[in-house]
Enzyme design. Structure first.
Site, PDB file in Angstrom:
ATOM      1  N   ASP A  33       4.617  -4.189  -3.202  1.00 54.25           N
ATOM      2  CA  ASP A  33       4.251  -2.965  -3.913  1.00 54.25           C
ATOM      3  C   ASP A  33       2.808  -2.586  -3.563  1.00 54.25           C
ATOM      4  O   ASP A  33       1.882  -3.378  -3.773  1.00 54.25           O
ATOM      5  CB  ASP A  33       4.388  -3.243  -5.423  1.00 54.25           C
ATOM      6  CG  ASP A  33       4.062  -2.015  -6.255  1.00 54.25           C
ATOM      7  OD1 ASP A  33       3.841  -0.923  -5.679  1.00 54.25           O
ATOM      8  OD2 ASP A  33       4.026  -2.154  -7.497  1.00 54.25           O
TER       9      ASP A  33
ATOM     10  N   ASP B 255       4.632  -1.762   2.539  1.00 51.94           N
ATOM     11  CA  ASP B 255       5.810  -1.002   2.089  1.00 51.94           C
ATOM     12  C   ASP B 255       6.657  -1.876   1.180  1.00 51.94           C
ATOM     13  O   ASP B 255       6.837  -3.068   1.430  1.00 51.94           O
ATOM     14  CB  ASP B 255       6.651  -0.483   3.257  1.00 51.94           C
ATOM     15  CG  ASP B 255       7.424   0.763   2.835  1.00 51.94           C
ATOM     16  OD1 ASP B 255       6.996   1.886   3.150  1.00 51.94           O
ATOM     17  OD2 ASP B 255       8.471   0.612   2.154  1.00 51.94           O
TER      18      ASP B 255
ATOM     19  N   CYS C 254       5.681  15.177   2.527  1.00 55.43           N
ATOM     20  CA  CYS C 254       6.474  16.096   3.342  1.00 55.43           C
ATOM     21  C   CYS C 254       7.311  16.972   2.405  1.00 55.43           C
ATOM     22  O   CYS C 254       8.467  17.245   2.673  1.00 55.43           O
ATOM     23  CB  CYS C 254       7.333  15.338   4.350  1.00 55.43           C
ATOM     24  SG  CYS C 254       8.478  14.177   3.591  1.00 55.43           S
TER      25      CYS C 254
HETATM   26  N1  SAM Z   1       3.663   6.576   6.152  1.00 53.27           N
HETATM   27  C1  SAM Z   1       4.978   6.350   6.703  1.00 53.27           C
HETATM   28  C2  SAM Z   1       4.960   6.721   8.175  1.00 53.27           C
HETATM   29  O1  SAM Z   1       4.146   7.539   8.575  1.00 53.27           O
HETATM   30  O2  SAM Z   1       5.775   6.164   8.916  1.00 53.27           O
HETATM   31  C3  SAM Z   1       6.043   7.108   5.927  1.00 53.27           C
HETATM   32  C4  SAM Z   1       6.040   6.749   4.469  1.00 53.27           C
HETATM   33  S1  SAM Z   1       7.393   7.392   3.565  1.00 53.27           S
HETATM   34  C5  SAM Z   1       6.925   9.031   3.339  1.00 53.27           C
HETATM   35  C6  SAM Z   1       7.131   6.693   1.997  1.00 53.27           C
HETATM   36  C7  SAM Z   1       7.310   5.193   1.943  1.00 53.27           C
HETATM   37  O3  SAM Z   1       6.829   4.747   0.676  1.00 53.27           O
HETATM   38  C8  SAM Z   1       8.740   4.671   2.033  1.00 53.27           C
HETATM   39  O4  SAM Z   1       8.849   3.852   3.156  1.00 53.27           O
HETATM   40  C9  SAM Z   1       8.923   3.861   0.756  1.00 53.27           C
HETATM   41  O5  SAM Z   1       9.670   2.676   0.945  1.00 53.27           O
HETATM   42  C10 SAM Z   1       7.490   3.536   0.394  1.00 53.27           C
HETATM   43  N2  SAM Z   1       7.188   3.211  -1.016  1.00 53.27           N
HETATM   44  C11 SAM Z   1       7.675   3.748  -2.152  1.00 53.27           C
HETATM   45  N3  SAM Z   1       7.110   3.192  -3.239  1.00 53.27           N
HETATM   46  C12 SAM Z   1       6.213   2.270  -2.788  1.00 53.27           C
HETATM   47  C13 SAM Z   1       5.319   1.368  -3.396  1.00 53.27           C
HETATM   48  N4  SAM Z   1       5.217   1.281  -4.721  1.00 53.27           N
HETATM   49  N5  SAM Z   1       4.565   0.565  -2.612  1.00 53.27           N
HETATM   50  C14 SAM Z   1       4.653   0.634  -1.266  1.00 53.27           C
HETATM   51  N6  SAM Z   1       5.502   1.472  -0.623  1.00 53.27           N
HETATM   52  C15 SAM Z   1       6.250   2.282  -1.358  1.00 53.27           C
END
Ligand code: SAM
Length: 320
Positions: free
Chosen positions: A174, A147, A246
């Site tokens: 990332d 994350d 979602c």
């Molecule tokens: N899969 C998680 C769970 O079930 O608990 C929920 C994920 S949430 C929908 C999306 C996540 O993507 C956020 O925590 C955000 O910080 C992360 N995010 C956004 N851009 C990202 C990137 N380039 N690399 C990694 N994580 C990223």
């Protein structure tokens, strides 16, 4: 009917107008109706540490009423307690149960990681699905959970530790860069992407829809495409990728899958989802008159209801 009128008057006008443009009227109204419901708390038994039978005994001894979920023996719907009450339970504090919405439990079941496999969870915090996948894999194999948000990555590490999900390696960074550094390395990839969150809207809770804007949607679309593209490259030939959000709009869902399939022409296809769940709704087969690639029809939507949040799930197979 009055609930639909209330939903139409309270939710962002632009969102409602687009809902009616994207979906047939009866579907748009089912979605609006679903957004007027207050959903019960649901939990997942962490089978790394406990069995459903042990948790049922514990719930009964605490006077907690529950219902089972037909499509997932580890899931429970709690009918007489709120989230903050359940957070006081020892089974919660010791990581034997995890509070998680039913819809959020679906993508790992669709991806179906097997014990011993290697899995990339490219956007993983706070870890609901990473820890669920570790349990599905009997805590054998390897899950790289990434994350980009430092604070959220800390929360992810905390949850992984509390759940005893020792096969999960947490990476704060990332997801695109992590995937790029491991080409064709993973049997399965989960892209549970950042999104505009429309499936979580609750009419009575403005905090769920206040952040919504066209800008958020465009920003989310851009990250989704980058993460998806990177996820495909990290997948072994013959491997599976689940894309989930979602949110409800076609731009972040069917069009994201369609774009990906066209970009990786021949290398990737959407395949049927085998999880048998009464709550599935079909994906759209065309968006604003645009015909989508033939396999996009295998994706599925969950419409918001009294039990489920709105979600979208696609299962993709790397064929080449
Ligand atoms: N899969 C998680 C769970 O079930 O608990 C929920 C994920 S949430 C929908 C999306 C996540 O993507 C956020 O925590 C955000 O910080 C992360 N995010 C956004 N851009 C990202 C990137 N380039 N690399 C990694 N994580 C990223």
């Amino acid at each position: 009917m009055s609930s639909i009128r209330t939903a139409r008057s309270r939710l962002p006008g632009e969102f409602v107008a687009e809902l009616y443009r994207a979906f047939p009227v009866h579907v748009a109204e089912r979605i609006l109706m679903g957004m007027t419901k207050r959903r019960p708390v649901t939990l997942r038994v962490n089978t790394i540490k406990a069995s459903p039978r042990e948790i049922m005994e514990e719930l009964r001894s605490e006077g907690i009423k529950y219902r089972r979920v037909q499509w997932y023996p580890d899931a429970f719907v709690i009918t007489n307690r709120r989230e903050r009450d359940l957070e006081q339970l020892r089974s919660y504090q010791e990581g034997r149960v995890y509070l998680q919405s039913l819809s959020s439990m679906v993508p790992p079941l669709v991806l179906a990681p097997q014990a011993g496999e290697s899995v990339l969870d490219i956007a993983a915090a706070p870890g609901s699905k990473a820890t669920q996948m570790a349990a599905l894999m009997e805590n054998r194999g390897r899950i790289v959970a990434v994350d980009v948000d430092r604070l959220r990555a800390q929360r992810l590490a905390f949850n992984v530790e509390r759940q005893g999900a020792s096969i999960v390696e947490v990476v704060a960074g990332d997801g695109v860069a992590v995937a790029a550094s491991s080409p064709e390395a993973f049997d399965r990839v989960l892209v549970d992407a950042p999104c505009s969150g429309e499936g979580l809207f609750l009419v009575d809770d403005p905090a769920t829809y206040r952040p919504w804007s066209q800008k958020l949607r465009s920003r989310s679309t851009a990250s989704q495409r980058r993460l998806l593209d990177a996820g495909v490259k990290a997948l072994k030939p013959g491997g599976f990728l689940v894309y989930s959000t979602c949110t409800l709009n076609p731009e972040e869902n069917e069009l994201a899958v369609d774009h990906l399939l066209k970009r990786h022409g021949g290398l990737l296809e959407a395949v049927p989802i085998e999880l048998d769940m009464p709550e599935w709704s079909p994906a759209l087969e065309q968006v604003e008159g645009r015909i989508l690639g033939p396999s996009v029809k295998h994706a599925r939507r969950i419409l918001p209801s009294e039990i489920m949040e709105g979600f979208f799930v696609a299962l993709l197979k790397r064929t080449g």
